[in-house]
Design an enzyme around this catalytic site. Structure first.
Site, PDB file in Angstrom:
ATOM      1  N   ASP A  14      12.178  18.932 -16.224  1.00  0.00           N
ATOM      2  CA  ASP A  14      13.040  19.792 -16.476  1.00  0.00           C
ATOM      3  C   ASP A  14      14.205  19.173 -18.344  1.00  0.00           C
ATOM      4  O   ASP A  14      13.752  18.297 -17.678  1.00  0.00           O
ATOM      5  CB  ASP A  14      13.673  21.130 -16.089  1.00  0.00           C
ATOM      6  CG  ASP A  14      15.106  20.594 -15.091  1.00  0.00           C
ATOM      7  OD1 ASP A  14      14.455  18.906 -15.325  1.00  0.00           O
ATOM      8  OD2 ASP A  14      14.998  21.372 -14.720  1.00  0.00           O
ATOM      9  N   HIS A  15      14.338  19.643 -18.405  1.00  0.00           N
ATOM     10  CA  HIS A  15      15.465  19.300 -19.916  1.00  0.00           C
ATOM     11  C   HIS A  15      16.940  18.150 -18.762  1.00  0.00           C
ATOM     12  O   HIS A  15      16.780  17.013 -19.081  1.00  0.00           O
ATOM     13  CB  HIS A  15      16.730  20.350 -19.734  1.00  0.00           C
ATOM     14  CG  HIS A  15      17.223  21.509 -19.209  1.00  0.00           C
ATOM     15  ND1 HIS A  15      16.847  21.786 -18.536  1.00  0.00           N
ATOM     16  CD2 HIS A  15      18.621  21.227 -17.675  1.00  0.00           C
ATOM     17  CE1 HIS A  15      17.725  22.503 -17.038  1.00  0.00           C
ATOM     18  NE2 HIS A  15      19.025  22.213 -17.506  1.00  0.00           N
ATOM     19  N   CYS A  48      12.969  16.627 -11.756  1.00  0.00           N
ATOM     20  CA  CYS A  48      13.893  17.930 -12.059  1.00  0.00           C
ATOM     21  C   CYS A  48      15.931  17.222 -12.147  1.00  0.00           C
ATOM     22  O   CYS A  48      15.314  15.816 -11.469  1.00  0.00           O
ATOM     23  CB  CYS A  48      13.344  18.914 -11.691  1.00  0.00           C
ATOM     24  SG  CYS A  48      14.034  19.796  -9.706  1.00  0.00           S
ATOM     25  N   THR A 108      17.125  17.590  -8.868  1.00  0.00           N
ATOM     26  CA  THR A 108      17.210  17.453  -7.650  1.00  0.00           C
ATOM     27  C   THR A 108      15.601  16.495  -6.630  1.00  0.00           C
ATOM     28  O   THR A 108      15.765  15.978  -6.171  1.00  0.00           O
ATOM     29  CB  THR A 108      17.381  18.362  -6.549  1.00  0.00           C
ATOM     30  OG1 THR A 108      16.353  19.270  -6.728  1.00  0.00           O
ATOM     31  CG2 THR A 108      18.460  18.690  -7.081  1.00  0.00           C
ATOM     32  N   HIS A 153      -0.025   9.151   5.138  1.00  0.00           N
ATOM     33  CA  HIS A 153       0.238  10.112   5.915  1.00  0.00           C
ATOM     34  C   HIS A 153      -0.353  11.184   5.029  1.00  0.00           C
ATOM     35  O   HIS A 153      -0.893  11.899   6.443  1.00  0.00           O
ATOM     36  CB  HIS A 153       0.521   9.993   7.461  1.00  0.00           C
ATOM     37  CG  HIS A 153       0.902   8.939   8.034  1.00  0.00           C
ATOM     38  ND1 HIS A 153       1.946   9.145   8.789  1.00  0.00           N
ATOM     39  CD2 HIS A 153       0.818   7.168   7.378  1.00  0.00           C
ATOM     40  CE1 HIS A 153       2.032   8.137  10.040  1.00  0.00           C
ATOM     41  NE2 HIS A 153       1.364   7.091   8.995  1.00  0.00           N
ATOM     42  N   ARG A 167      -6.727   9.871  11.391  1.00  0.00           N
ATOM     43  CA  ARG A 167      -6.047  11.257  11.737  1.00  0.00           C
ATOM     44  C   ARG A 167      -5.301  11.975  11.210  1.00  0.00           C
ATOM     45  O   ARG A 167      -5.314  13.344  11.251  1.00  0.00           O
ATOM     46  CB  ARG A 167      -5.207  11.085  13.025  1.00  0.00           C
ATOM     47  CG  ARG A 167      -3.870  10.174  13.051  1.00  0.00           C
ATOM     48  CD  ARG A 167      -3.633   9.395  14.165  1.00  0.00           C
ATOM     49  NE  ARG A 167      -2.039   8.534  14.274  1.00  0.00           N
ATOM     50  CZ  ARG A 167      -1.872   6.922  13.444  1.00  0.00           C
ATOM     51  NH1 ARG A 167      -3.099   6.927  13.503  1.00  0.00           N
ATOM     52  NH2 ARG A 167      -1.113   6.857  13.637  1.00  0.00           N
ATOM     53  N   HIS A 168      -4.894  11.471  10.091  1.00  0.00           N
ATOM     54  CA  HIS A 168      -4.183  12.061   8.506  1.00  0.00           C
ATOM     55  C   HIS A 168      -4.729  13.198   7.794  1.00  0.00           C
ATOM     56  O   HIS A 168      -4.813  13.797   7.730  1.00  0.00           O
ATOM     57  CB  HIS A 168      -3.582  11.191   7.805  1.00  0.00           C
ATOM     58  CG  HIS A 168      -2.087  10.029   9.349  1.00  0.00           C
ATOM     59  ND1 HIS A 168      -1.191  10.689   9.502  1.00  0.00           N
ATOM     60  CD2 HIS A 168      -2.843   8.536   9.231  1.00  0.00           C
ATOM     61  CE1 HIS A 168      -0.595   9.512  10.774  1.00  0.00           C
ATOM     62  NE2 HIS A 168      -1.545   8.371   9.758  1.00  0.00           N
ATOM     63  N   ARG A 187      -5.009  16.209   9.854  1.00  0.00           N
ATOM     64  CA  ARG A 187      -3.607  17.044   9.474  1.00  0.00           C
ATOM     65  C   ARG A 187      -3.607  17.263   8.464  1.00  0.00           C
ATOM     66  O   ARG A 187      -3.172  18.895   7.741  1.00  0.00           O
ATOM     67  CB  ARG A 187      -2.682  16.178   9.889  1.00  0.00           C
ATOM     68  CG  ARG A 187      -2.203  15.981  11.702  1.00  0.00           C
ATOM     69  CD  ARG A 187      -1.554  14.862  12.090  1.00  0.00           C
ATOM     70  NE  ARG A 187      -1.989  13.999  13.546  1.00  0.00           N
ATOM     71  CZ  ARG A 187      -1.913  13.047  13.233  1.00  0.00           C
ATOM     72  NH1 ARG A 187      -0.482  12.273  13.050  1.00  0.00           N
ATOM     73  NH2 ARG A 187      -1.313  13.235  14.964  1.00  0.00           N
TER      74      ARG A 187
HETATM   75  C1  RB5 Z   1      19.114  22.641 -13.804  1.00  0.00           C
HETATM   76  O1  RB5 Z   1      19.902  22.344 -13.661  1.00  0.00           O
HETATM   77  C2  RB5 Z   1      18.071  22.170 -11.850  1.00  0.00           C
HETATM   78  O2  RB5 Z   1      18.447  23.481 -11.778  1.00  0.00           O
HETATM   79  C3  RB5 Z   1      16.849  21.801 -11.621  1.00  0.00           C
HETATM   80  O3  RB5 Z   1      16.859  20.934 -12.573  1.00  0.00           O
HETATM   81  C4  RB5 Z   1      16.568  21.544 -10.441  1.00  0.00           C
HETATM   82  O4  RB5 Z   1      17.817  19.841 -10.263  1.00  0.00           O
HETATM   83  C5  RB5 Z   1      16.681  22.158  -9.771  1.00  0.00           C
HETATM   84  O5  RB5 Z   1      15.964  22.430  -8.740  1.00  0.00           O
END
Ligand code: RB5
Length: 145
Positions: A7-8, A64, A66, A97, A131-132, A135
């Site tokens: 994303d941005h 993204c 996070t 794994h 084994r993995h 799973r």
């Molecule tokens: C965008 O602001 C943010 O929410 C997105 O990039 C991401 O971190 C969402 O999980």
């Protein structure tokens, strides 16, 4: 072929990943976004994920803010095992794994140097199987229930 999506928030780091892939002579396909303009990460996570399950791309890398939202979106696509990682050990284990076919990370979590290391590990580590395999098979069987 490696599918890319962001994303941005992940756009700038994705450009660093692209430069790295080019330097290594690795083919990629960028499913967007293509600017820093605000957008919705599920659109790009899904597009890249669909290219992986169709076989157009062998693996995918998603970014993204996070790494969480875009990995959640990708994991909704049948056949995807996307691991959101911000350390090298997890990125290695996601391949060894879990046979992860997509890697996600957050541009607001990891710096460029660590991101490139995560990519390198993800692309150069093979699944251990054994084994993995059983799973991972059980994970995928959940999609049929
Ligand atoms: C965008 O602001 C943010 O929410 C997105 O990039 C991401 O971190 C969402 O999980």
């Amino acid at each position: 072929m490696i599918a890319l999506g962001s994303d941005h928030a992940g756009f700038d780091l994705k450009q660093e990943i692209i430069a790295y892939l080019k330097e290594k002579g690795l083919e990629y396909k960028d499913f967007g976004t293509f600017s820093r303009e605000s957008c919705d990460y599920p659109d790009f996570g899904e597009a890249a994920a669909r290219a992986v399950v169709s076989g157009e791309c062998e693996r995918g890398i998603l970014i993204c803010g996070t790494g969480i939202g875009i990995s959640m979106a990708a994991n909704k696509v049948r056949g995807i095992r996307c691991a959101s990682c911000s350390d090298c050990f997890s990125a290695e284990m996601a391949r060894l794994h879990n046979n992860a076919n997509m890697l996600a990370f957050g541009a607001r979590v990891v710096g460029g140097g660590l991101a490139l290391k995560l990519v390198e590990i993800f692309l150069n580590t093979e699944f251990e199987g054994g084994r993995h395999g059983r799973r991972v098979g059980k994970i995928m069987a959940i999609e049929d229930r």
